[in-house]
Design an enzyme around this catalytic site. Structure first.
Site, PDB file in Angstrom:
ATOM      1  N   GLY A  14      -7.277   2.050  17.800  1.00  0.00           N
ATOM      2  CA  GLY A  14      -6.291   1.563  16.841  1.00  0.00           C
ATOM      3  C   GLY A  14      -5.622   2.723  16.115  1.00  0.00           C
TER       4      GLY A  14
ATOM      5  N   GLY B 100      -3.069   0.860   9.688  1.00  0.00           N
ATOM      6  CA  GLY B 100      -3.478   1.344   8.363  1.00  0.00           C
ATOM      7  C   GLY B 100      -4.955   1.686   8.271  1.00  0.00           C
TER       8      GLY B 100
ATOM      9  N   LYS C 102       0.797  -1.228   0.000  1.00  0.00           N
ATOM     10  CA  LYS C 102       0.000   0.000   0.000  1.00  0.00           C
ATOM     11  C   LYS C 102       0.838   1.291   0.000  1.00  0.00           C
ATOM     12  CE  LYS C 102      -4.168  -1.837   2.193  1.00  0.00           C
ATOM     13  NZ  LYS C 102      -5.200  -1.625   3.223  1.00  0.00           N
TER      14      LYS C 102
ATOM     15  N   ASP D 254     -10.106   2.713   1.533  1.00  0.00           N
ATOM     16  CA  ASP D 254     -10.376   2.123   2.861  1.00  0.00           C
ATOM     17  C   ASP D 254     -11.275   3.050   3.677  1.00  0.00           C
ATOM     18  OD1 ASP D 254      -9.014  -0.331   2.948  1.00  0.00           O
ATOM     19  OD2 ASP D 254      -7.111   0.614   3.444  1.00  0.00           O
TER      20      ASP D 254
ATOM     21  N   ASN E  31      -4.683   2.021  -1.913  1.00  0.00           N
ATOM     22  CA  ASN E  31      -5.189   0.644  -2.063  1.00  0.00           C
ATOM     23  C   ASN E  31      -5.979   0.456  -3.352  1.00  0.00           C
ATOM     24  OD1 ASN E  31      -7.545   1.968  -1.433  1.00  0.00           O
ATOM     25  ND2 ASN E  31      -8.335   0.306  -0.183  1.00  0.00           N
TER      26      ASN E  31
HETATM   27  P1  NDP Z   1      -2.457  -2.913  11.315  1.00  0.00           P
HETATM   28  O1  NDP Z   1      -1.619  -4.102  11.629  1.00  0.00           O
HETATM   29  O2  NDP Z   1      -1.875  -1.789  10.531  1.00  0.00           O
HETATM   30  O3  NDP Z   1      -3.002  -2.281  12.720  1.00  0.00           O
HETATM   31  C1  NDP Z   1      -3.565  -3.100  13.721  1.00  0.00           C
HETATM   32  C2  NDP Z   1      -4.073  -2.228  14.861  1.00  0.00           C
HETATM   33  O4  NDP Z   1      -4.708  -3.086  15.817  1.00  0.00           O
HETATM   34  C3  NDP Z   1      -2.968  -1.481  15.603  1.00  0.00           C
HETATM   35  O5  NDP Z   1      -3.453  -0.265  16.088  1.00  0.00           O
HETATM   36  C4  NDP Z   1      -2.683  -2.451  16.759  1.00  0.00           C
HETATM   37  O6  NDP Z   1      -2.125  -1.810  17.880  1.00  0.00           O
HETATM   38  C5  NDP Z   1      -4.087  -2.887  17.086  1.00  0.00           C
HETATM   39  N1  NDP Z   1      -4.136  -4.140  17.839  1.00  0.00           N
HETATM   40  C6  NDP Z   1      -3.957  -5.396  17.359  1.00  0.00           C
HETATM   41  N2  NDP Z   1      -4.101  -6.293  18.351  1.00  0.00           N
HETATM   42  C7  NDP Z   1      -4.379  -5.594  19.480  1.00  0.00           C
HETATM   43  C8  NDP Z   1      -4.637  -5.951  20.839  1.00  0.00           C
HETATM   44  N3  NDP Z   1      -4.635  -7.217  21.241  1.00  0.00           N
HETATM   45  N4  NDP Z   1      -4.894  -4.960  21.735  1.00  0.00           N
HETATM   46  C9  NDP Z   1      -4.912  -3.655  21.353  1.00  0.00           C
HETATM   47  N5  NDP Z   1      -4.666  -3.255  20.066  1.00  0.00           N
HETATM   48  C10 NDP Z   1      -4.401  -4.210  19.166  1.00  0.00           C
HETATM   49  O7  NDP Z   1      -3.738  -3.489  10.609  1.00  0.00           O
HETATM   50  P2  NDP Z   1      -4.766  -2.684   9.689  1.00  0.00           P
HETATM   51  O8  NDP Z   1      -5.028  -1.355  10.300  1.00  0.00           O
HETATM   52  O9  NDP Z   1      -4.348  -2.761   8.268  1.00  0.00           O
HETATM   53  O10 NDP Z   1      -6.057  -3.613   9.825  1.00  0.00           O
HETATM   54  C11 NDP Z   1      -6.780  -3.660  11.049  1.00  0.00           C
HETATM   55  C12 NDP Z   1      -8.013  -4.502  10.821  1.00  0.00           C
HETATM   56  O11 NDP Z   1      -8.871  -3.831   9.926  1.00  0.00           O
HETATM   57  C13 NDP Z   1      -7.727  -5.877  10.209  1.00  0.00           C
HETATM   58  O12 NDP Z   1      -8.326  -6.853  11.009  1.00  0.00           O
HETATM   59  C14 NDP Z   1      -8.395  -5.843   8.862  1.00  0.00           C
HETATM   60  O13 NDP Z   1      -9.047  -7.060   8.579  1.00  0.00           O
HETATM   61  C15 NDP Z   1      -9.436  -4.744   9.039  1.00  0.00           C
HETATM   62  N6  NDP Z   1      -9.705  -4.062   7.797  1.00  0.00           N
HETATM   63  C16 NDP Z   1     -10.987  -4.105   7.338  1.00  0.00           C
HETATM   64  C17 NDP Z   1     -11.312  -3.504   6.160  1.00  0.00           C
HETATM   65  C18 NDP Z   1     -12.714  -3.595   5.671  1.00  0.00           C
HETATM   66  O14 NDP Z   1     -12.944  -3.212   4.517  1.00  0.00           O
HETATM   67  N7  NDP Z   1     -13.658  -4.035   6.481  1.00  0.00           N
HETATM   68  C19 NDP Z   1     -10.310  -2.754   5.352  1.00  0.00           C
HETATM   69  C20 NDP Z   1      -8.992  -2.712   5.966  1.00  0.00           C
HETATM   70  C21 NDP Z   1      -8.727  -3.364   7.133  1.00  0.00           C
HETATM   71  P3  NDP Z   1      -0.507  -1.572  17.967  1.00  0.00           P
HETATM   72  O15 NDP Z   1      -0.217  -0.357  17.152  1.00  0.00           O
HETATM   73  O16 NDP Z   1      -0.305  -1.380  19.420  1.00  0.00           O
HETATM   74  O17 NDP Z   1       0.121  -2.830  17.431  1.00  0.00           O
END
Ligand code: NDP
Length: 287
Positions: free
Chosen positions: A128, A131, A69, A105, A90
Site C-alpha cells: 500500500g 495515508g 488530515k 498514525d 491527525n
Molecule cells: P488510502 O485510501 O489512502 O489508501 C488505500 C491503499 O490501499 C492504497 O495503497 C490502495 O492502492 C490500496 N488498495 C485498496 N484496495 C486495494 C486492492 N483491492 N488491491 C490492492 N491495493 C488496494 O487509505 P488509508 O491509507 O488512509 O487507509 C488504509 C487502511 O488503513 C484503511 O482500511 C484504514 O481503516 C486503515 N487504518 C487503520 C488505522 C489503525 O489505527 N488501525 C489508522 C489509519 C488507517 P491504490 O493506491 O492503488 O489505490
C-alpha cells in the site's frame, strides 16, 4: 469544585462510525480525568471555523481524520517532525497557546510493532501507498529500518511514497508494481498490510500474496482494525508467523494522543477492551 472540563475531540466527515470517542472517553473515565472528547462532523468548508472555534474555547487539542488530515495544516501554528515529513496531521496539541500538528498514525503502529520486533536494521515489505502506508513508512524508516519495499497497485502513488522515503529518510527503498500475486522476498523480516483490503464489510477480501512465501521467521502486521482477525492475519498465523492486528495501532494512537494532551500514560487494555466490545470480537487477541 470545578465545573469546567478540559476539552478535546475530533473533526472529520463522515464521523458517525468513528469509534475513537468511545475508546478515548473509556480511558478518561478509567483514569478519573475530567476531560471530554467530542466527535464533530465538520465539512471541508467549515474546517477553518472549527479550528478557530477550538482555539476560542480553549480546547487542549483534537484529532482530525478524513478528509482534513492535509488541509488542517494551513490552520495550525507548527508541525512535529514526522507530521512535517508525512505531510499530514491527525492529532493537534495545544502547546503554550500554539496549535501544533502531530501524526500519530505511524507512531501508533510503531509502538505495536515494537511489542514484537525492533524495526532498526530490518527489511520491511510495505503493502500500500496511501495515508496509512505513508505514515508507517516514514516512522519505520526514521526508526532505522534498513530496507523498505513499497508494493502498490497504482504506480503513481507507489512512486510518490518511494520518492518521499528516499528523499527524506536514510532507508534504502525499492518499489514493486502490484499487478500480480506478490511473493515476499525470503530475507524479509516484517510484512505490513497498509491497504484497505479486508476492512468491514468486505471481510473475506484477500490480499494478493503468495502465501507460500510467508515463513515463520516473519512478523506480519495488518492495519485493519475492524475486524481485527483479518484473513491475512489468520493465513499468516497458519504459516507460523507472529502477527500484529490493527487494533493495537488504533489503541496506541489513542495512548499517544492522550499523553500529548493530558501528560498521563493511560492503560491501553481499557481502550482495547472497549474497541473489542464495539467490534464484537473476543477480548483475547494476540498481544
Ligand atoms: P488510502 O485510501 O489512502 O489508501 C488505500 C491503499 O490501499 C492504497 O495503497 C490502495 O492502492 C490500496 N488498495 C485498496 N484496495 C486495494 C486492492 N483491492 N488491491 C490492492 N491495493 C488496494 O487509505 P488509508 O491509507 O488512509 O487507509 C488504509 C487502511 O488503513 C484503511 O482500511 C484504514 O481503516 C486503515 N487504518 C487503520 C488505522 C489503525 O489505527 N488501525 C489508522 C489509519 C488507517 P491504490 O493506491 O492503488 O489505490
Amino acid at each position: 469544585m470545578n465545573f469546567l472540563s478540559q476539552l478535546t475531540g475530533s473533526f472529520s466527515q463522515p464521523c458517525a462510525e468513528n469509534p475513537t470517542v468511545a475508546m478515548v472517553e473509556a480511558a478518561f473515565r478509567h483514569h478519573g480525568l475530567d476531560w471530554r472528547y467530542i466527535n464533530c462532523e465538520v465539512n471541508p468548508k467549515g474546517l477553518g471555523d472549527a479550528v478557530r472555534g477550538a482555539r476560542a474555547m480553549g480546547w487542549r487539542g483534537f484529532n482530525c481524520s478524513i478528509p482534513h488530515k492535509v488541509a488542517v495544516i494551513d490552520h495550525l501554528d507548527a508541525l512535529g517532525e514526522s507530521a512535517s515529513i508525512i505531510g499530514a496531521v491527525n492529532c493537534v496539541v495545544r502547546r503554550e497557546g500554539k496549535m501544533v500538528g502531530e501524526n500519530t498514525d505511524g507512531k501508533g503502529f510503531l509502538q505495536s510493532l515494537r511489542e514484537k520486533i525492533e524495526p532498526s536494521g530490518k527489511r520491511i515489505v510495505l503493502l500500500g501507498a496511501g495515508g496509512a502506508a505513508r505514515a508507517i513508512g516514514v516512522e519505520v524508516a526514521l526508526s532505522g529500518a534498513s530496507r523498505i519495499t513499497v508494493v502498490n497497485r497504482s504506480d503513481q502513488r507507489g512512486y510518490e511514497l518511494t520518492t518521499l522515503l528516499r528523499d527524506k529518510t536514510p532507508a534504502e527503498v525499492e518499489y514493486v508494481s502490484w499487478n500480480h500475486e506478490f511473493s515476499i522476498p525470503a530475507a524479509t523480516d516484517i510484512v505490513v498490510n497498509a491497504t484497505s483490503i479486508g476492512l468491514f464489510p468486505d471481510t473475506e477480501a484477500r490480499v494478493p500474496l503468495n502465501l507460500e512465501s510467508l515463513t515463520s521467521e516473519m512478523v506480519v502486521a495488518d492495519v485493519i482494525p475492524n475486524p481485527p482477525r483479518t484473513r491475512l492475519i489468520r493465513d499468516a498465523e497458519a504459516r507460523g508467523c507472529q502477527v500484529i492486528d490493527g487494533i493495537g495501532m488504533l489503541v496506541n494512537q489513542g495512548v499517544i494522543g492522550i499523553k500529548y494532551w493530558t501528560g498521563v500514560d493511560v492503560d491501553p487494555q481499557v481502550m482495547r477492551e472497549k474497541l473489542e466490545e464495539l467490534f464484537g470480537t473476543p477480548t483475547k487477541t494476540p498481544s
